[in-house]
Design a protein around this motif. Sequence first.
Motif, PDB file in Angstrom:
ATOM      1  N   ARG A 108     -15.196  34.251 -20.993  1.00 31.55           N
ATOM      2  CA  ARG A 108     -15.529  33.022 -21.744  1.00 31.55           C
ATOM      3  C   ARG A 108     -14.931  33.056 -23.147  1.00 31.55           C
ATOM      4  NH1 ARG A 108     -22.156  33.938 -22.149  1.00 31.55           N
ATOM      5  NH2 ARG A 108     -22.050  33.187 -20.005  1.00 31.55           N
ATOM      6  N   SER A 142     -21.431  37.470 -26.640  1.00 35.46           N
ATOM      7  CA  SER A 142     -20.478  36.401 -26.317  1.00 35.46           C
ATOM      8  C   SER A 142     -20.814  35.042 -26.938  1.00 35.46           C
ATOM      9  CB  SER A 142     -20.306  36.271 -24.803  1.00 35.46           C
ATOM     10  OG  SER A 142     -21.475  35.806 -24.192  1.00 35.46           O
ATOM     11  N   ILE A 175     -18.282  26.410 -21.145  1.00 34.96           N
ATOM     12  CA  ILE A 175     -17.663  27.734 -21.267  1.00 34.96           C
ATOM     13  C   ILE A 175     -18.661  28.818 -20.836  1.00 34.96           C
ATOM     14  CG2 ILE A 175     -16.697  29.419 -22.897  1.00 34.96           C
ATOM     15  CD1 ILE A 175     -15.593  26.950 -24.482  1.00 34.96           C
ATOM     16  N   VAL A 176     -19.915  28.688 -21.303  1.00 31.90           N
ATOM     17  CA  VAL A 176     -20.965  29.643 -20.909  1.00 31.90           C
ATOM     18  C   VAL A 176     -21.199  29.560 -19.395  1.00 31.90           C
ATOM     19  CG1 VAL A 176     -23.429  30.208 -21.162  1.00 31.90           C
ATOM     20  CG2 VAL A 176     -22.072  29.649 -23.187  1.00 31.90           C
ATOM     21  N   ILE A 212     -19.238  28.907 -17.009  1.00 28.19           N
ATOM     22  CA  ILE A 212     -18.129  29.332 -16.132  1.00 28.19           C
ATOM     23  C   ILE A 212     -18.635  30.350 -15.101  1.00 28.19           C
ATOM     24  CG2 ILE A 212     -16.026  30.777 -16.147  1.00 28.19           C
ATOM     25  CD1 ILE A 212     -15.429  27.920 -16.794  1.00 28.19           C
TER      26      ILE A 212
END
Length: 228
Positions: free
Chosen positions: A24, A73, A160-161, A163
């Motif tokens: 990510r 992240s 994005i998280v 994914i």
Amino acid sequence: KCKTLTMAEEVKLYGTWSSPFSRRIELALKLKGVPFEYIEEDLSNKSPELLKYNPAHKKIPVLVHNSKPIAESQVILEYIDEIWNNNPILPQDPYQRAMARFWGKFIDEKVLATRMKANFAEGKERELVTEEFFQQMEFLENELNGKDFFGGETIGFVDIVAIVVAIWFPLTQEVLGVDTFTEEKFPVLFKWIRKITEIDVVNECRPPREKHLAYVKARIEDLKSASK
């Protein structure tokens, strides 16, 4: 995937090819057009640099920007968005930004944990945990309903998280031979998966399929052996 770096800025990403968490970060950097050097970590033999840059957790991903390390992240994603403010991934509106953070945490702290439990639970416990997983995925369905992406018209922070939901969940399910996460149950999420996996930069950041399948099979065997 190393790129040429300018003298002014040094950007390094310490990650692991199979990890949705480092993938990510790679995706966010690419969406922003930020050149970076990628350093693959062997988590069974962590490098001195990783241990130096993330002594608290000793985990990937770690972003090192001009010698300053950032870990975790979602923290890294927010940092990237603040430093490189082109192609914003978090909404500008404070309420919408807070909601994006909320759903990001929900995915990492609730959905992922429940999914892991559901993968290895048996009997009655499996039924209960699967039901909990369904409820959580319904929350995501409702949040996404009527939109192309969690971020609205374009890919954003929550996409994005998430994914991990689009790429890792179906693959793990295939290896386990289960079908709890299906298009019939979650049509909105599957429509989103199709949309997001049509984006070239997303596909650049997904692990090679056969290598990933073999890795997940080996990991599941290890976890099953460890739990006996």
